[in-house]
Design a protein around this motif. Structure first.
Motif, short mmCIF file in Angstrom:
data_model
loop_
_atom_site.label_atom_id
_atom_site.label_comp_id
_atom_site.label_asym_id
_atom_site.label_seq_id
_atom_site.Cartn_x
_atom_site.Cartn_y
_atom_site.Cartn_z
N ILE A 78 0.85 -1.19 0.00
CA ILE A 78 0.00 0.00 0.00
C ILE A 78 0.89 1.24 0.00
CG2 ILE A 78 -1.62 1.38 1.37
CD1 ILE A 78 -2.89 -1.26 2.27
N ILE A 79 0.62 2.18 -0.92
CA ILE A 79 1.45 3.37 -1.07
C ILE A 79 0.56 4.60 -1.21
CG2 ILE A 79 3.15 4.55 -2.53
CD1 ILE A 79 4.08 1.80 -3.49
N ILE A 80 0.91 5.66 -0.49
CA ILE A 80 0.26 6.95 -0.72
C ILE A 80 1.32 7.98 -1.10
CG2 ILE A 80 -1.59 6.45 0.94
CD1 ILE A 80 -0.21 8.56 2.81
N ARG A 89 1.74 11.12 -11.05
CA ARG A 89 2.80 10.28 -11.62
C ARG A 89 2.97 8.99 -10.82
NH1 ARG A 89 5.15 15.50 -12.31
NH2 ARG A 89 5.58 15.96 -14.50
N LEU A 90 2.92 9.12 -9.50
CA LEU A 90 3.14 7.97 -8.63
C LEU A 90 2.09 6.89 -8.84
CD1 LEU A 90 4.99 7.02 -6.27
CD2 LEU A 90 3.28 7.98 -4.71
N SER A 91 0.85 7.31 -9.11
CA SER A 91 -0.25 6.35 -9.21
C SER A 91 -0.50 5.87 -10.64
CB SER A 91 -1.54 6.97 -8.65
OG SER A 91 -1.90 8.14 -9.37
N PHE A 92 0.38 6.23 -11.56
CA PHE A 92 0.21 5.77 -12.95
C PHE A 92 0.21 4.25 -13.00
CE2 PHE A 92 2.09 4.27 -16.93
CZ PHE A 92 1.21 4.83 -17.85
N GLY A 93 -0.80 3.68 -13.64
CA GLY A 93 -0.89 2.22 -13.76
C GLY A 93 -1.39 1.53 -12.52
N SER A 94 -1.94 2.30 -11.56
CA SER A 94 -2.33 1.72 -10.28
C SER A 94 -3.43 0.66 -10.42
CB SER A 94 -2.78 2.82 -9.31
OG SER A 94 -3.87 3.55 -9.84
N ARG A 95 -4.35 0.84 -11.37
CA ARG A 95 -5.43 -0.14 -11.54
C ARG A 95 -4.88 -1.48 -12.01
NH1 ARG A 95 -8.32 2.19 -8.04
NH2 ARG A 95 -9.13 4.24 -8.65
N ILE A 96 -3.87 -1.43 -12.84
CA ILE A 96 -3.24 -2.67 -13.30
C ILE A 96 -2.48 -3.32 -12.14
CG2 ILE A 96 -1.52 -3.66 -14.87
CD1 ILE A 96 -2.23 -1.40 -16.83
N LYS A 99 -3.95 -5.80 -9.44
CA LYS A 99 -4.05 -7.23 -9.70
C LYS A 99 -2.90 -7.99 -9.04
CE LYS A 99 -6.40 -6.49 -14.12
NZ LYS A 99 -6.35 -6.66 -15.60
N SER A 100 -1.80 -7.27 -8.77
CA SER A 100 -0.66 -7.86 -8.06
C SER A 100 -0.67 -7.45 -6.58
CB SER A 100 0.66 -7.43 -8.71
OG SER A 100 0.72 -7.87 -10.04
N ARG A 101 -1.80 -6.94 -6.13
CA ARG A 101 -1.99 -6.49 -4.74
C ARG A 101 -1.03 -5.34 -4.38
NH1 ARG A 101 -2.76 -10.44 -0.01
NH2 ARG A 101 -0.72 -11.26 -0.59
N VAL A 102 -0.81 -4.47 -5.35
CA VAL A 102 -0.09 -3.22 -5.10
C VAL A 102 -1.10 -2.09 -5.23
CG1 VAL A 102 1.76 -1.67 -5.84
CG2 VAL A 102 2.05 -4.17 -6.04
N PHE A 103 -1.38 -1.43 -4.11
CA PHE A 103 -2.44 -0.41 -4.07
C PHE A 103 -1.81 0.97 -3.87
CE2 PHE A 103 -3.91 -4.43 -2.28
CZ PHE A 103 -5.04 -4.70 -3.06
N ILE A 104 -2.03 1.85 -4.83
CA ILE A 104 -1.45 3.20 -4.77
C ILE A 104 -2.57 4.22 -4.81
CG2 ILE A 104 0.16 4.82 -5.84
CD1 ILE A 104 1.54 2.45 -7.17
N SER A 105 -2.57 5.14 -3.86
CA SER A 105 -3.64 6.14 -3.80
C SER A 105 -3.54 7.10 -4.99
CB SER A 105 -3.56 6.95 -2.50
OG SER A 105 -2.37 7.72 -2.48
N PRO A 106 -4.67 7.45 -5.59
CA PRO A 106 -4.67 8.44 -6.67
C PRO A 106 -4.60 9.84 -6.09
CG PRO A 106 -6.90 7.73 -6.25
CD PRO A 106 -6.02 6.93 -5.33
N SER A 107 -4.55 10.85 -6.94
CA SER A 107 -4.61 12.24 -6.47
C SER A 107 -5.92 12.45 -5.72
CB SER A 107 -4.53 13.21 -7.66
OG SER A 107 -3.29 13.07 -8.32
N PHE A 108 -5.89 13.31 -4.73
CA PHE A 108 -7.08 13.53 -3.91
C PHE A 108 -8.22 14.11 -4.74
CE2 PHE A 108 -9.63 16.27 -1.08
CZ PHE A 108 -10.08 15.30 -0.21
N ASN A 109 -9.33 13.40 -4.77
CA ASN A 109 -10.50 13.85 -5.53
C ASN A 109 -11.77 13.87 -4.68
OD1 ASN A 109 -11.08 11.16 -5.20
ND2 ASN A 109 -10.93 10.62 -7.36
N GLY A 110 -11.60 13.78 -3.37
CA GLY A 110 -12.73 13.78 -2.45
C GLY A 110 -13.14 12.40 -2.00
N ASN A 111 -12.77 11.39 -2.78
CA ASN A 111 -13.08 10.01 -2.42
C ASN A 111 -11.84 9.34 -1.83
OD1 ASN A 111 -15.76 10.11 -3.50
ND2 ASN A 111 -14.86 9.90 -5.56
#
Length: 381
Positions: A78-80, A89-96, A99-111
């Motif tokens: 898990i990375i923020i 930049r840090l969260s580029f490709g986070s959805r892919i 699948k390898s259980r690497v979770f990166i927070s996106p830019s803050f959008n309220g959610n």
């Protein structure tokens, strides 16, 4: 569930003019070894992955090596983002990567991203909150009118509303009031960045990043992991570590600090030039160490730096502490200086620095320089 809590890797950081890339690769490799040894289920990294929002290529390569090594262990990651990171930049490709259980927070959008995991004690929720400022909250919430960090964070925290019957972990990158800071951290002037630790009361563990010294704030389960390396001489007394959090059933959290030992140290030395190049001192300092030196000689040698570099290749700074530098009479008022000729000012400064008068050659050189700068000619004695 057992996980390692890390933060503030600052990959790509420099110490004065020296790159720390080799040091960082070394400590991250050691961290991978410790994660294997302690058989953790996952790794949480609480921001400031890189030192710059646009990191150099070698920094990205090191992070890639580190993530790849962790992913091979079949654990969750898990990375923020922190205030030094470009979260986009840090969260580029986070959805892919999920699948390898690497979770990166996106830019803050309220959610606030929630990662739902489970173990033998039931469900455990990780809430991912990258570094936010009041302006970030105003951009996504029209009904937010606060101006300080505490108001902004409280507004966002109220939106999370975690299920208190479950175990909840907040991963955040903020400056909590009462925590101890060091010179290498970038904080807002006047303490406006402070947030109150009571905002985290609904969470069983708060994995914090931003401050460089490992420490708890308010209670044991609100914790800064600290940096894996010493990034300034204000951190010279820090005991760097990796935090291991063992979350058992609700209300049962065990925390362990695992020491991190760097192959390169930060050393402060003080003494005369002859003392500092003596075998008794040089033999006790590893040549890989970054060294900060304070010379106490009354008469300063022009080539002191070159001499010292033969013994300490990685000198980051040299200062002086003697009767000259401590003499308050060195500082003169602007009025007095204006009444003196430039030649006289330079000659007096030379005496203060060298404890002797200029010789004829030096005085002639200064006379030529003054003439060139001021367009005036002075008689050389």
């Amino acid at each position: 569930m057992k996980f390692a809590h890390l933060a503030d890797l600052h990959i790509g950081k420099r110490l004065y003019e020296y790159s720390l890339i080799d040091n960082q690769r070394d400590i991250l490799n050691k961290i991978v070894g410790l994660i294997k040894k302690y058989n953790v289920d996952g790794v949480v990294i609480s921001g400031d992955i890189y030192d710059k929002s646009v990191p150099p290529i070698d920094a990205v390569e090191i992070m890639d090596e580190f993530l790849s090594a962790l992913a091979e262990l079949d654990i969750f990651i898990i990375i923020i983002g922190g205030n030094h990171d470009s979260v986009t930049r840090l969260s580029f490709g986070s959805r892919i990567l999920e699948k390898s259980r690497v979770f990166i927070s996106p830019s803050f959008n309220g959610n606030i991203e929630k990662v739902e995991l489970s173990d033998e004690f039931g469900d455990i929720n990780f809430y991912l909150l990258p570094y936010i400022r009041p302006i970030n909250v105003k951009r996504v919430y029209d009904d937010f009118s606060g101006d300080n960090f505490t108001e902004a964070l409280k507004f966002v925290m109220d939106k999370i509303n975690p299920d208190k019957s479950l175990r909840n972990v907040l991963v955040s990158h903020q400056f909590v009031t009462g925590a101890q800071k060091s010179d290498s951290e970038e904080l807002y002037v006047g303490g406006s960045e402070n947030v109150d630790y009571t905002l985290f009361d609904d969470f069983d563990y708060v994995a914090l990043g931003h401050l460089h010294m490992p420490q708890n704030v308010g209670r044991e389960t609100v914790r800064y992991a600290g940096t894996p390396l010493k990034y300034s001489f204000s951190e010279i007394s820090h005991k760097k570590s990796m935090t291991i959090v063992d979350m058992k059933e609700k209300g049962d959290v065990e925390i362990q600090e695992i020491p991190l030992v760097s192959a390169w140290e930060l050393i402060e030395l003080r003494g005369s030039l002859n003392e500092l190049i003596s075998n008794s001192i040089t033999s006790s300092v590893d040549k890989k160490s970054f060294v900060k030196i304070t010379l106490t000689d009354e008469v300063l040698k022009n080539d002191a730096l070159n001499i010292l570099k033969n013994f300490y290749p990685y000198i980051v700074s040299i200062g002086y502490d003697n009767s000259i530098t401590r003499d308050n009479n060195i500082v003169q008022s602007t009025k007095v200086l204006k009444e003196q000729d430039p030649q006289q000012i330079v000659e007096e400064l030379f005496v203060q620095q060298n404890n002797r008068e200029m010789n004829a050659v030096e005085r002639e050189l200064i006379n030529k320089l003054v003439k060139k700068v001021w367009g005036r000619e002075y008689e050389a004695d």
